[in-house]
Scaffold this active site. Structure first.
Site, short mmCIF file in Angstrom:
data_model
loop_
_atom_site.label_atom_id
_atom_site.label_comp_id
_atom_site.label_asym_id
_atom_site.label_seq_id
_atom_site.Cartn_x
_atom_site.Cartn_y
_atom_site.Cartn_z
N TYR A 21 0.99 -1.21 0.02
CA TYR A 21 0.15 -0.53 -0.72
C TYR A 21 0.89 1.20 -0.38
O TYR A 21 1.52 1.80 0.45
CB TYR A 21 -1.36 0.06 1.37
CG TYR A 21 -2.08 -1.76 1.36
CD1 TYR A 21 -2.26 -2.02 0.39
CD2 TYR A 21 -2.51 -1.49 2.48
CE1 TYR A 21 -3.12 -2.90 0.19
CE2 TYR A 21 -3.76 -2.91 2.58
CZ TYR A 21 -3.62 -2.77 1.33
OH TYR A 21 -4.94 -4.61 1.66
N HIS B 191 -0.90 -11.92 1.16
CA HIS B 191 -1.90 -11.63 0.10
C HIS B 191 -2.57 -12.23 -0.72
O HIS B 191 -3.57 -11.66 -0.90
CB HIS B 191 -0.90 -10.11 0.20
CG HIS B 191 -1.84 -9.27 0.16
ND1 HIS B 191 -1.17 -7.27 -0.06
CD2 HIS B 191 -3.03 -8.89 -0.26
CE1 HIS B 191 -2.44 -7.01 -0.09
NE2 HIS B 191 -3.79 -7.07 -0.08
N SER C 131 -13.46 -4.76 1.83
CA SER C 131 -13.99 -3.40 1.77
C SER C 131 -15.17 -3.77 1.96
O SER C 131 -16.25 -3.83 1.48
CB SER C 131 -13.99 -3.87 -0.17
OG SER C 131 -12.63 -3.67 -0.38
N LEU D 63 -17.49 -1.99 3.20
CA LEU D 63 -18.39 -1.11 2.34
C LEU D 63 -18.42 -0.88 0.92
O LEU D 63 -19.12 -0.04 0.38
CB LEU D 63 -17.83 0.46 3.36
CG LEU D 63 -18.07 0.41 4.74
CD1 LEU D 63 -17.30 1.40 4.92
CD2 LEU D 63 -19.46 0.60 5.34
N GLY E 133 -16.55 1.86 -0.41
CA GLY E 133 -17.60 3.21 -0.44
C GLY E 133 -18.95 3.03 -1.12
O GLY E 133 -19.64 3.95 -0.86
N PHE E 134 -19.26 1.84 -1.95
CA PHE E 134 -20.50 2.56 -3.25
C PHE E 134 -21.42 2.37 -1.47
O PHE E 134 -22.75 3.39 -1.73
CB PHE E 134 -20.05 1.66 -3.72
CG PHE E 134 -21.20 2.16 -4.97
CD1 PHE E 134 -22.41 3.29 -5.11
CD2 PHE E 134 -21.25 0.93 -6.49
CE1 PHE E 134 -22.59 2.99 -6.02
CE2 PHE E 134 -21.94 0.90 -7.08
CZ PHE E 134 -22.95 2.55 -7.50
N1 LIG Z 1 -6.48 -8.06 0.93
C1 LIG Z 1 -7.21 -7.41 0.61
O1 LIG Z 1 -6.79 -7.57 -0.92
C2 LIG Z 1 -7.62 -6.29 0.61
C3 LIG Z 1 -7.98 -6.16 -0.81
C4 LIG Z 1 -8.57 -3.98 -0.32
C5 LIG Z 1 -8.97 -3.56 0.59
N2 LIG Z 1 -8.21 -4.48 1.37
C6 LIG Z 1 -7.96 -3.47 2.97
O2 LIG Z 1 -10.21 -3.91 3.15
C7 LIG Z 1 -9.80 -2.28 3.60
C8 LIG Z 1 -11.11 -1.32 3.81
O3 LIG Z 1 -11.25 -1.97 2.46
P1 LIG Z 1 -11.19 -0.75 1.25
O4 LIG Z 1 -10.81 0.57 1.68
O5 LIG Z 1 -11.13 -0.65 0.06
O6 LIG Z 1 -12.72 -0.28 1.53
P2 LIG Z 1 -14.58 0.18 2.27
O7 LIG Z 1 -14.48 0.45 3.86
O8 LIG Z 1 -15.67 -0.43 1.81
O9 LIG Z 1 -14.84 1.59 1.97
C9 LIG Z 1 -13.53 2.70 2.44
C10 LIG Z 1 -14.35 3.72 1.45
O10 LIG Z 1 -15.56 4.53 2.02
C11 LIG Z 1 -15.62 5.26 2.11
N3 LIG Z 1 -15.81 5.67 3.07
C12 LIG Z 1 -15.49 5.05 4.94
N4 LIG Z 1 -17.08 5.47 5.47
C13 LIG Z 1 -17.54 6.64 5.05
C14 LIG Z 1 -18.94 6.30 5.53
N5 LIG Z 1 -18.99 6.39 7.22
N6 LIG Z 1 -19.38 7.54 5.03
C15 LIG Z 1 -18.45 7.78 3.89
N7 LIG Z 1 -18.23 7.12 3.47
C16 LIG Z 1 -17.05 6.34 3.66
C17 LIG Z 1 -13.57 6.02 2.43
O11 LIG Z 1 -12.95 7.25 2.12
P3 LIG Z 1 -12.61 8.31 2.62
O12 LIG Z 1 -11.51 7.33 2.35
O13 LIG Z 1 -13.33 8.87 2.28
O14 LIG Z 1 -12.28 7.89 3.84
C18 LIG Z 1 -13.18 4.86 1.11
O15 LIG Z 1 -13.76 5.62 0.22
C19 LIG Z 1 -8.69 -1.43 3.10
O16 LIG Z 1 -8.32 -0.24 4.19
C20 LIG Z 1 -7.66 -2.40 3.53
O17 LIG Z 1 -6.98 -2.62 4.63
C21 LIG Z 1 -7.45 -5.35 1.24
#
Ligand SMILES: NC(=O)c1ccc[n+]([C@@H]2O[C@H](COP(=O)([O-])OP(=O)(O)OC[C@H]3O[C@@H](n4cnc5c(N)ncnc54)[C@H](OP(=O)(O)O)[C@@H]3O)[C@@H](O)[C@H]2O)c1
Length: 328
Positions: A56, A124, A203, A205, A208-209
């Protein structure tokens, strides 16, 4: 924040962790000072597990965490990963699980994180050119040497989970799981239960969608990978946004936000399930933490599962490049 165990005999962590990825890459530019505040606030609010990976921001994310944690004196459960290899700034990747690669990657992560051990170390993505015995065998040695406490796998099949656990206990499996992405319900979640491990939905959320706030303008901004992801681009955006609208209406009836309902749903899916929503904003962090207090009754869960039936969401979850190494 209440606690959950990653498996009935596994480590105890907060029922929700913090995903730190977007602080460094993928959803547009982050602001380090704000990210630090978010991390410290999360810890103050009782979150104990931080999720990162060596790739990252090409190490930036681990450095940010390592540096921020100098201001925090209590124990933090830090999870990181290795195995995806990318050139800085490029999305194109290869996968590497060779023992010597894993060992070297971990040493670099420890340096960036300013720690002598990692609590949970994930592969990963699985690299099929390296025998699983060799990769897990190396992780097992790293456990013996005290450099990692627990072993994890990310985006692997049920078959890999069951086989890996015969070599060394796998404490957690991390894969994408949300109302939008329900593929793990087919066999992965059962395999995780069978080996008595924790499951960490990433992910949660829907990138974010599912918050109802992911506008086309945000997606189009510079450095936002979601403009290339099938679900959040082109005609699929409109189709999938109709589902989000239904979530928004339902959340309003519950006096909650769509993000809270989406998180409460994923948290309700099992005693061993600990999601890691990601955010760079304190306001969102606090909203997400409050989801731990939202309880969904059976009818609410059934309604959500009907709206977001497997297959309701249009488009693959990754571009072809992003699918490299993902086991299905
Ligand atoms: N193992 C893997 O291959 C893999 C792949 C992807 C992700 N991950 C891990 O999973 C974590 C989370 O996944 P993700 O960041 O992809 O997706 P997510 O948690 O589903 O969504 C994150 C997005 O949602 C927005 N958001 C969060 N809370 C919100 C709220 N209450 N209201 C409005 N918008 C909100 C964030 O905006 P802002 O950023 O603007 O705050 C960001 O754009 C990552 O940080 C990472 O550590 C792992």
């Amino acid at each position: 924040m209440y606690k959950k165990n990653l498996g009935s005999k596994g480590p105890s962590v907060s029922a929700m962790g913090l995903g730190c990825m977007s602080m460094s890459e993928f959803y547009g530019k982050g602001d380090d000072a704000e990210s630090r505040r978010v991390i410290l606030k999360a810890l103050e609010m009782g979150i104990t597990m931080l999720d990162t990976a060596d790739q990252y921001g090409s190490g930036h994310n681990e450095e940010l965490i390592g540096d921020t944690l100098r201001e925090w004196k209590e124990e933090v459960f830090v999870a990181t990963k290795s195995g995806i290899v990318r050139r800085p700034g490029e999305y194109k990747r290869t996968i590497n699980n060779r023992p010597e690669y894993i060992r070297e990657a971990l040493e670099k992560s420890l340096k960036r994180l300013r720690r002598d051990h990692v609590d949970l170390y994930y592969i990963h993505r699985r690299d099929h050119s390296t025998p699983l015995e060799d990769a897990i065998g190396e992780l097992s040695k790293l456990v013996e040497q005290g450099k990692i406490r627990y072993i994890g796998l990310s985006e692997v099949s049920a078959e890999t989970i069951l086989k890996a656990d015969t070599i060394h206990h796998v404490t957690a499996v991390q894969s994408e799981y949300s109302l939008f992405t329900r593929g793990v319900e087919e066999s992965v979640l059962d395999a995780v239960k069978k080996i008595d491990a924790g499951f960490v939905p990433y992910s949660p959320l829907g990138r974010g969608f599912l918050t109802g706030k992911l506008s086309k303008e945000i997606i189009k901004s510079e450095g936002d990978l979601r403009q290339f992801m099938p679900r959040t681009s082109g005609a699929n955006y409109e189709t999938n946004n109709r589902l989000v609208k239904q979530l928004e209406e339902f959340a309003a009836e519950l006096n909650a936000t769509p993000a809270q309902v989406a998180l409460a749903w994923v948290m309700s899916r099992g005693e061993n399930i600990v999601p890691i929503p990601g955010t760079r904003r304190e306001k969102y962090l606090l909203e997400n933490i409050a989801a731990a207090d939202v309880t969904l009754d059976k009818r609410s869960r059934e309604y959500l599962e009907t709206v977001f039936y497997p297959g309701a969401v249009k488009g693959e979850r990754y571009s072809e490049e992003g699918m490299v190494g993902v086991e299905e």
